[in-house]
Enzyme design. Structure first.
Site, PDB file in Angstrom:
ATOM      1  N   SER A  79     -92.526 -15.771 -91.081  1.00 33.97           N
ATOM      2  CA  SER A  79     -93.927 -15.489 -90.751  1.00 33.97           C
ATOM      3  C   SER A  79     -94.909 -16.506 -91.262  1.00 33.97           C
ATOM      4  CB  SER A  79     -94.292 -14.110 -91.302  1.00 33.97           C
ATOM      5  OG  SER A  79     -94.113 -14.143 -92.705  1.00 33.97           O
ATOM      6  N   SER A  80     -94.589 -17.202 -92.346  1.00 31.78           N
ATOM      7  CA  SER A  80     -95.624 -18.064 -92.920  1.00 31.78           C
ATOM      8  C   SER A  80     -95.160 -19.474 -93.191  1.00 31.78           C
ATOM      9  CB  SER A  80     -96.120 -17.452 -94.229  1.00 31.78           C
ATOM     10  OG  SER A  80     -95.020 -17.271 -95.090  1.00 31.78           O
TER      11      SER A  80
END
Lengths: 421, 140
Positions: B65-66
């Site tokens: 996600s990041s």
């Protein structure tokens, strides 16, 4: 994107280079996703720069030195270590010293050093309908679902929104994107949904079934804020859920029909205690009676009341944490100060536990990749018991330990016995 | 053979011509790639040992996600970022943020399956502003 006169002035440099740069990035971002215009955000939860990510802290220091200042109330998410207890918790000095550099940078920028995943417990409770921008999946889903505020999953660009007070009107800020998509009919009695761990298990089961879409819970009983927080945190872990509806508990829909906005659910599922048990089992890889070396509570960060519960448990049990077990109960530093005032920290420490702030095991130096960079042995944890599916899932992946999901009281019992009951 | 022009959704503008770096599976910046060199370090990866620096990456979607944004930023600081990114699936906000900060043109959802039709290493031209991918399908 169509800009207001005020936004055009920001973009043109009238408010300085930093604001112009931030606006330029946000315009590119909004254009990429087809946003018509910006909205003003009233609050930001900012991604604190962490020393476990190469160049991240240096970037914060550099940015603060440009004179950048936030325009809206801004709290910050967790760090890679407890700024006060890093040494006792085993964090390498290099990592801790680097991490500490963000404090001055954030103060310069006007970012509040909350260093928590639960800013809502510090009084940052945006009203229903308010546009905000937040990082931290458990806070995002709480703001959207329980409070009815409106935010997307913020990233690095949260910084630019904080500096300009703007975010593109897109995603979950729009009514049509806030409808439920999947229906979950709960056949659960009060004995099935008693502890935060039960809510966490429910979220863990449902999240995997909906991915990034929006579950609607039919017949979720009246629930406390920390129970709803546990539910949301797990939904955002096994899935990437940004918003859920539970008529009776959450802000936007009073009925299941309202949650779906008149549309039919894409899927309908029934949830019984069997599914909850399966979630518990999926996250439990420590054998019954097996030895453990770590217990974590406070994922997400504990409230003052939850800390009191832990302190009271130790007093009533007249027990100490087993010498082979590290027991961390995680919270933020403001709540820890309040807990100190109440004598709770002293009680927990006297029992052999640690009240950890600013961080947690998942965000810490204990990650396998970080250990390899710093010459630390791996895995740093062999077997962890916790009442949070989020904690269990992430430490299993990032630290490489076995895990067990248990209720809070069972976690405490395990911490004392040094074994999983 | 005439050059093929494939329409895609342009997300981050910029025009660049460079060799294609094609992956059949989702790519994870945090973990798959060395942040100093851009070399694929994940053991067993289909492109293990090759470098993404200066290449047009073509892959289905980004994992994690990041990581995308953070890793792209670090790579860009050292001039080891990819030349462009083309995703089969809708782009997630995190990779778009990274592409904007790193100055990497980014496109997604090409009208044709590029992973199947663009040979790994073939020279491609992408235009993020116009949403176009051009390449010569005849062998080098």
């Amino acid at each position: 994107m169509k800009l207001t006169d005020s936004e055009k002035r920001m973009l043109s440099g009238e408010h300085g280079r930093v604001v112009a740069q931030a606006m330029d990035y946000l315009v590119q971002f909004g254009d990429a996703f087809g946003a018509e215009r910006f909205v003003e955000v009233i609050y930001a939860h900012y991604p604190a720069e962490m020393s476990i990510y190469r160049g991240n802290v240096e970037d914060a220091v550099e940015y603060a030195a440009t004179g950048a200042r936030v325009r809206v109330p801004t709290t910050s998410s967790t760090l890679a270590c407890d700024l006060d207890q890093w040494e006792q918790l085993g964090c390498p000095k290099k990592l801790a010293d680097l991490q500490a550099q963000v404090v001055a940078a954030h103060r310069r920028m006007g970012v509040l050093g909350t260093y928590t995943c639960t800013p809502q417990w510090l009084g940052f409770v945006p009203p229903k309908g308010a546009y905000i921008i937040a990082v931290e999946s458990s806070a995002i889903i709480y703001f959207n679902s329980v409070l009815g505020a409106r935010t997307n999953r913020g990233g690095v660009f949260t910084r630019y929104s904080a500096v300009t007070g703007r975010y593109p009107l897109m995603g979950y800020l729009l009514d049509e994107n806030r409808r439920g998509t999947h229906l979950f009919k709960l056949q659960l009695g009060p004995e099935d949904l008693r502890h935060e761990a039960d809510y966490s298990a429910l979220g863990f089961h449902v999240g995997a079934l909906v991915g990034s879409e929006a579950p609607v819970f039919d017949r979720l009983p009246p629930s406390t804020p920390t129970q709803l927080l546990a539910l949301g945190a797990a939904l955002a872990t096994s899935g990437s859920v940004t918003l859920f509806h539970a008529p009776g508990c959450t802000a936007e829909a009073d009925t299941v029909e309202q949650a779906f906005g008149g549309a039919r659910p894409k899927e309908t599922h029934v949830v019984t205690r069997t599914e909850l048990r399966a979630a518990y089992d999926r996250l439990t890889t420590i054998p019954d009676g097996g030895p453990i070396d770590f217990v974590t509570l406070g994922c997400p960060h504990y409230t003052l009341e939850q800390l009191r519960g832990v302190a009271d448990w130790f007093r009533a049990a007249e027990a100490r944490v087993h010498p082979d077990v590290r027991f961390w109960v995680c919270t933020n530093r403001m709540t820890k100060q309040a807990a100190r005032w109440e004598g709770l920290v002293e009680r927990i420490e006297a029992a052999g536990g640690r009240v950890v702030c600013d961080s947690c095991p998942v965000e810490s130096h204990m990650r396998t990749s970080t250990c390899k960079e710093h010459g630390l042995k791996t895995p740093q944890v062999a077997a962890m018991v916790t009442d949070s599916c989020k904690m269990a899932r992430y430490v299993g992946d990032l630290i490489g330990c076995r895990t067990a999901l248990r209720s809070r009281d069972e976690c405490l019992q395990a911490a004392v016995r040094g074994r999983l009951a | 053979m005439p050059e093929r022009i494939i329409q895609a959704r342009g997300m981050v503008k910029g025009r660049v011509t460079a060799p294609a770096f094609v992956c059949r599976r989702a790519f994870s910046f945090l973990g798959d790639v060395d942040m100093d060199t851009g070399e694929v370090i994940a053991r067993g990866h289909e492109r293990e040992g090759e470098t993404i620096a200066g290449k047009v990456m073509i892959y289905p979607e980004t994992k994690g996600s990041s990581g995308g944004c953070l890793v792209l930023m670090v790579l860009a600081k050292q001039g080891r970022q990819p030349a462009a990114i083309v995703l089969s699936k809708p782009a997630d906000p995190n990779i778009v943020e990274g592409a904007i900060l790193a100055g990497v043109p980014l496109l997604c959802e090409p009208r044709q399956d590029l992973i199947a039709s663009v040979p790994h290493g073939a020279v491609v031209t992408v235009d993020g502003g116009r949403g176009e991918v051009r390449f010569d399908p005849s062998p080098a």
